[in-house]
Design a protein around this motif. Structure first.
Motif, PDB file in Angstrom:
ATOM      1  N   ASN A 121     -10.585   7.891  -5.098  1.00 18.53           N
ATOM      2  CA  ASN A 121      -8.638   7.983  -4.913  1.00 18.53           C
ATOM      3  C   ASN A 121      -8.516   6.212  -4.523  1.00 18.53           C
ATOM      4  O   ASN A 121      -9.597   5.658  -4.007  1.00 18.53           O
ATOM      5  N   ILE A 122      -7.365   5.587  -4.617  1.00 21.23           N
ATOM      6  CA  ILE A 122      -6.594   4.423  -4.261  1.00 21.23           C
ATOM      7  C   ILE A 122      -5.504   4.878  -3.180  1.00 21.23           C
ATOM      8  O   ILE A 122      -4.887   5.165  -4.313  1.00 21.23           O
ATOM      9  N   VAL A 123      -5.139   4.301  -1.959  1.00 23.33           N
ATOM     10  CA  VAL A 123      -4.040   4.145  -1.643  1.00 23.33           C
ATOM     11  C   VAL A 123      -3.419   2.819  -0.861  1.00 23.33           C
ATOM     12  O   VAL A 123      -4.782   1.916  -0.537  1.00 23.33           O
ATOM     13  N   LEU A 124      -2.636   2.436  -1.452  1.00 20.68           N
ATOM     14  CA  LEU A 124      -1.907   0.875  -1.049  1.00 20.68           C
ATOM     15  C   LEU A 124      -1.170   0.719   0.151  1.00 20.68           C
ATOM     16  O   LEU A 124       0.591   1.282  -0.785  1.00 20.68           O
ATOM     17  N   PHE A 125      -1.217   0.270   1.166  1.00 15.72           N
ATOM     18  CA  PHE A 125      -0.293   1.128   1.730  1.00 15.72           C
ATOM     19  C   PHE A 125       0.849  -0.578   2.244  1.00 15.72           C
ATOM     20  O   PHE A 125      -0.127  -1.663   2.506  1.00 15.72           O
ATOM     21  N   TYR A 126       1.576  -0.953   1.953  1.00 25.51           N
ATOM     22  CA  TYR A 126       2.970  -2.643   2.168  1.00 25.51           C
ATOM     23  C   TYR A 126       2.967  -1.654   3.307  1.00 25.51           C
ATOM     24  O   TYR A 126       4.048  -1.091   3.275  1.00 25.51           O
ATOM     25  N   THR A 127       3.159  -2.352   4.646  1.00 24.17           N
ATOM     26  CA  THR A 127       3.837  -2.643   6.144  1.00 24.17           C
ATOM     27  C   THR A 127       4.622  -3.573   5.936  1.00 24.17           C
ATOM     28  O   THR A 127       4.217  -4.896   6.298  1.00 24.17           O
TER      29      THR A 127
END
Length: 813
Positions: free
Chosen positions: A773-779
């Motif tokens: 899995n991969i998750v990208l969080f743009y904050t």
């Protein structure tokens, strides 16, 4: 000279009496030996007298049991050649007892004086038989009737000793007596006008202390069936430890609050003379036991013990008419005194608006009537409220002489109870700071005692009680990991996880002491029929501290039970995504219940299996960051499928392989339809502090309509074969664009979607291999370069480890 007292369990039968005699044979000093009635005989005498006074002829059956026990013991202890005279005396005493009971039956009444006379036969019989048995082994021994030495007033049932007369009488007798051992009955005495009295239940201890004080004994030894006084009741707290040394004051506090190994008034006669008390185990005489003396040991644990009294009622009197009125408390407690009601616990608000006190449940009704009657005028004038009675309560007490020199103990006590959802109804602490007492619900006693004992005596090792539902592929791995790591967790993290219950769809099994995990499958197979409601009921009724419900299913009905657990202060750890992706109102309710009842609700494995995605997200939000965009490949199963789907393998074959290896849900359509990924992105959106329902997420399904409309797993797989060309065309299009197929979830500008996408080579998702899995969080903080989390996102082992990690979080909480 030493004084030894042997309790009912120590003299319950001939074998035990022989053990007592062997202890006496090893002693060199002259001894005064006080003995109780044979075990349970006093209860039998009380039952027989009540039956007789009620004109119930069954009292004769009880009398027959009493007679048989004493005759049998005599025959076993005394050689046949010497039995005749002794049996005759025993028979005469039993006949006298029968006459008294017959009188109660004929009159239909039982006075306190008659009751004392009847109850005295327990000690009279046992002491006579034991003294004759001792003479067989130790010739220089004798018998003395305690009634000839201890003189009391005429308060039958719990007589008050006249120490002026008694001390002179006891001292004179032992000064003149030359026996090596003198056997005396405990519990009984004589009134100043010559009638048999008793010293209250537990009075044999008191008898021994009276004699010890009168003769300035070197020590008073109380022999019982446990290894001294314990840090808590060992029948309730398995980890309770024997106390090596304790002060008189600490022992009095513990015995007053329910430590039954010692009768509370015992200490006073020896305390005045500074005579130490040693509590020993008749059946393990080589053990040290507990020494009670005036010596204070400043070092070590300031808490010496945790104890409790059950069957307590809390009475509260309140009203504005109390405030500033002198003598109000005097009037209140005079009422109770006149009714001979003992007050165990008192606390009063500093505002003087209310006063509450604890008494035994059996006295509550009488107390309520008496108080309301005495204050009838004030109640009629609305100056005070009628007496409020709360029953089914218990008092727990933390005791220690050195508590006053240690800050924060009360804080630890109350925070520990609070964390385990033990509601405190009232609190009392004396100025001596030797005792902190709290009134709690009786149903919470076991949890409270174990929680406090764990906090104060077990090197802060936290016991977690796990109730595991679902022991399929992932659940089996989780249980095995717990088994494998138990020793490590205890030694390195001070966490002691125990699996109390296991359940699958067919069977369930509970073991309050913890299920042995080396053969748990066999144990579960022989368990009872699985029932979800019964499972909940048993978890609640056990009411164990640090309880954790672990849901390793994908079942909607199970997910709907979480609120029942959280409301009982039972933590919930789950890999089941249904609850957190259900209606937003339900999701918020579970989170609120978790906070309200201080019961962690953890679901890290809902997204990314064992990856720390949700935990990282929580930390971002808690630190004040704001999530603006999420891009993710959240299905390890779909990633595995599209990474392995090629011209050599059909789509059907790859999905079948993924199911076989445990990467998909039991029903693979949940994964392939996008529903599973929708649930995951929804959970991330909600954890990012956005409100959204699942039907607001756009699902761009790549499955043909016929596949989505199948009604069984078998039909679904058949549909994959039927539409093989459809999947091959998708693969061909990806190849033509030099892209890879990835199932992507997105949240941008408040909107979310899930879809199969063609990923180019320059995209972070392109090289995502296997089941990762991969998750990208743009904050707000991660603008140009997102926060990236990547790793294995499917598989039984990693999912189980994620559940395990949540359990450890609770243990470290």
């Amino acid at each position: 000279m030493k004084v030894l007292k042997f309790g009912g369990s120590s003299v319950s039968n001939a074998n035990n009496i022989r053990q007592v005699i062997s202890i006496l044979e090893r002693e060199k000093e002259p001894l005064a030996v006080v003995v109780s009635a044979f075990e349970k005989v006093t209860d039998l005498l009380l039952e027989a007298s009540n039956l007789a006074s009620s004109k119930d002829i069954k009292y004769k059956e009880i009398l027959q049991i009493i007679e048989e026990r004493h005759i049998e013991a005599t025959k076993e202890l005394i050689p046949i050649a010497d039995q005749s005279a002794i049996l005759s005396q025993v028979k005469r005493m039993l006949n006298h007892l029968e006459t008294l009971l017959d009188g109660c039956f004929l009159l239909g009444e039982l006075s306190n004086r008659s009751s004392d006379a009847i109850l005295s036969f327990g000690e009279l019989l046992s002491s006579y038989i034991i003294s004759e048995a001792v003479k067989q082994k130790i010739s220089n021994s004798s018998f003395k009737d305690s009634r000839e030495l201890i003189i009391t007033n005429k308060h039958f049932g719990k007589a008050v000793v006249d120490f002026t007369i008694t001390n002179k009488s006891v001292a004179a007798f032992f000064h003149n007596d030359k026996s090596q051992i003198v056997i005396l009955p405990g519990f009984i005495a004589n009134s100043n006008d010559g009638h048999t009295t008793t010293l209250g239940r537990g009075g044999s201890d008191y008898t021994a202390a009276i004699i010890a004080g009168a003769i300035d004994a070197s020590i008073l030894e109380i022999w019982t069936d446990v290894n001294g006084m314990f840090t808590a009741n060992p029948r309730i707290v398995n980890q309770a430890q024997s106390i090596e040394k304790i002060t008189y004051q600490e022992a009095m506090e513990l015995s007053h609050f329910g430590a039954k190994v010692l009768y509370p008034p015992t200490i006073q006669p020896v305390l005045n003379k500074n005579i130490p008390i040693l509590i020993k185990n008749t059946f393990e005489p080589e053990l040290d036991g507990t020494l009670i003396s005036s010596e204070v040991f400043p070092n070590g644990n300031p808490i010496k013990g945790i104890t409790h009294i059950e069957n307590i009622s809390l009475l509260t009197v309140e009203g504005s008419g109390i405030v500033g009125v002198a003598g109000y408390s005097k009037r209140l407690f005079e009422v109770l005194s006149k009714e001979n009601i003992n007050v165990i616990f008192i606390t009063q608000a500093s505002s003087e608006h209310s006063i509450c006190f604890g008494i035994l449940d059996s006295d509550a009704e009488n107390a309520e009537i008496s108080i309301d009657s005495a204050f009838e005028f004030e109640i009629s004038q609305k100056k005070i409220e009628p007496c409020l009675v709360e029953s089914n309560l218990s008092i727990i007490a933390v005791v220690g002489e050195n508590m006053k020199n240690h800050q924060g103990l009360s804080g630890k006590m109350f925070s520990t109870l609070g964390k385990n959802n033990v509601n405190i109804r009232a609190i009392a602490q004396g100025a001596s700071e030797r005792n902190i007492s709290a009134v709690i619900m009786q149903k919470d006693v076991k949890k409270a005692l174990n929680s406090l004992h764990e906090k104060f005596f077990e090197d802060d090792v936290k016991q977690l009680n796990l109730f595991v539902m679902g022991v399929g592929n992932v659940g089996e791995k989780f249980v095995d990991q717990i088994h494998q790591q138990q020793k490590y967790l205890r030694e390195n993290l001070q966490i002691n996880p125990r699996v109390i219950a296991l359940s699958n769809s067919r069977k369930m099994h509970f073991d309050e002491e913890g299920i042995a995990l080396n053969d748990w499958k066999l144990t579960l197979d022989s368990g009872e029929i699985a029932n979800k409601d019964e499972f909940i009921s048993k978890v609640k009724s056990l009411n164990l501290r640090n309880s954790v419900f672990v849901d390793v299913t994908a079942n909607q009905e199970v997910s709907q039970t979480y609120e029942h657990y959280l409301k009982q202060n039972i933590s919930v750890v789950t890999c089941n995504k249904i609850a957190c992706s259900s209606a937003f109102e339900n999701y918020k309710n579970l989170k609120n219940l978790s906070r309200k009842y201080n019961a962690p609700f953890l679901f890290e494995t809902n997204v990314g299996a064992g990856l720390p995605i949700i935990d990282t997200l929580k930390n971002l939000v808690a630190s004040g960051d704001k999530v603006n965009k999420i891009q993710a490949v959240l299905s390890g199963s779909l990633n595995f499928i599209f990474n392995n789907f090629n011209e050599e393998s059909s789509f059907y074959d790859v999905v079948k392989q993924a199911q076989k290896e445990g990467y998909t849900e039991p029903d693979p359509k949940i994964d392939l339809s996008g529903v599973d990924v929708m649930r995951k992105i929804l959970i991330l959106i909600r954890e990012s502090n956005y409100e959204m329902e699942i039907d607001a997420i756009e699902n761009k399904s790549f499955l043909p309509k016929e596949c989505l409309e199948t009604n069984s797993v078998e039909d679904f797989f058949e549909s994959l074969k039927t539409h093989a060309v459809h999947f091959e065309n998708i693969l061909a299009e990806a190849k033509s664009k030099d892209c890879r197929l990835k199932y992507v979830a997105e949240f941008i500008d408040g909107k979310a979607n899930v879809s199969l996408q063609f990923i180019p080579k320059d995209h972070p998702f392109y090289n995502l291999e296997g089941k990762d899995n991969i998750v990208l969080f743009y904050t707000n903080r991660y603008v140009d370069q997102p926060l990236l989390i990547k790793g294995a996102g499917a598989g039984a082992e990693v999912t189980a480890s994620g559940i395990f990690a949540d359990v450890i979080r609770i243990g470290n909480n």
